[in-house]
Design an enzyme around this catalytic site. Sequence first.
Site: not given
Length: 182
Positions: A46-48
């Site tokens: 996932g991407y922050l």
Amino acid sequence: MSDTFWLKARSGLIEQINSLKIEKKFKIKKLPDNLEQYEQKHIEQGYLCTNPVVRIRKSNDRYILTYKSLVSGSEDKNTDVRINNEVEVFLTKEGYEHLREKVDDNIIKKTRYIIPLEDGHMGELDIFGGVLDGLYFIEVEFESEEDAENFAPPVWFGENVSDDKRYANSYLSKCNDLSVFL
């Protein structure tokens, strides 16, 4: 990997890897037979943040935080090669799970097959699941820009999509289906 170094902390060994990634990404004309013969990594990521990229990844039983940025000037070159600076720091499972709750958009799930190519390079074939089920492509990393420029893809590779943002995992994390490919 170039420019690799290890840092020690009082609590133990903290692994940090800095590297320059030179890579190409390709569609696949036909999936290789007998995929089960190759090393597999079951990946969830996932991407922050997507500009610059700050990503968390679970790869089998390893947990990694990655910072990735395009090498300055590389976006101006007329080339089909992606060149990124990458810094990876290993996380604990608890750290990963804490950050997982904070990711933007969707968690990507995929199986990566590590496929030795006839010319000595390694291909990383990603076959996606979840909302991206049915999508797959392969990425090859190179030692230098010259190595990448001289690469002759195997016949089962399709079009080079290195510059097509739809094939960037950070972009794919924002997709709820494969309609961007229609």
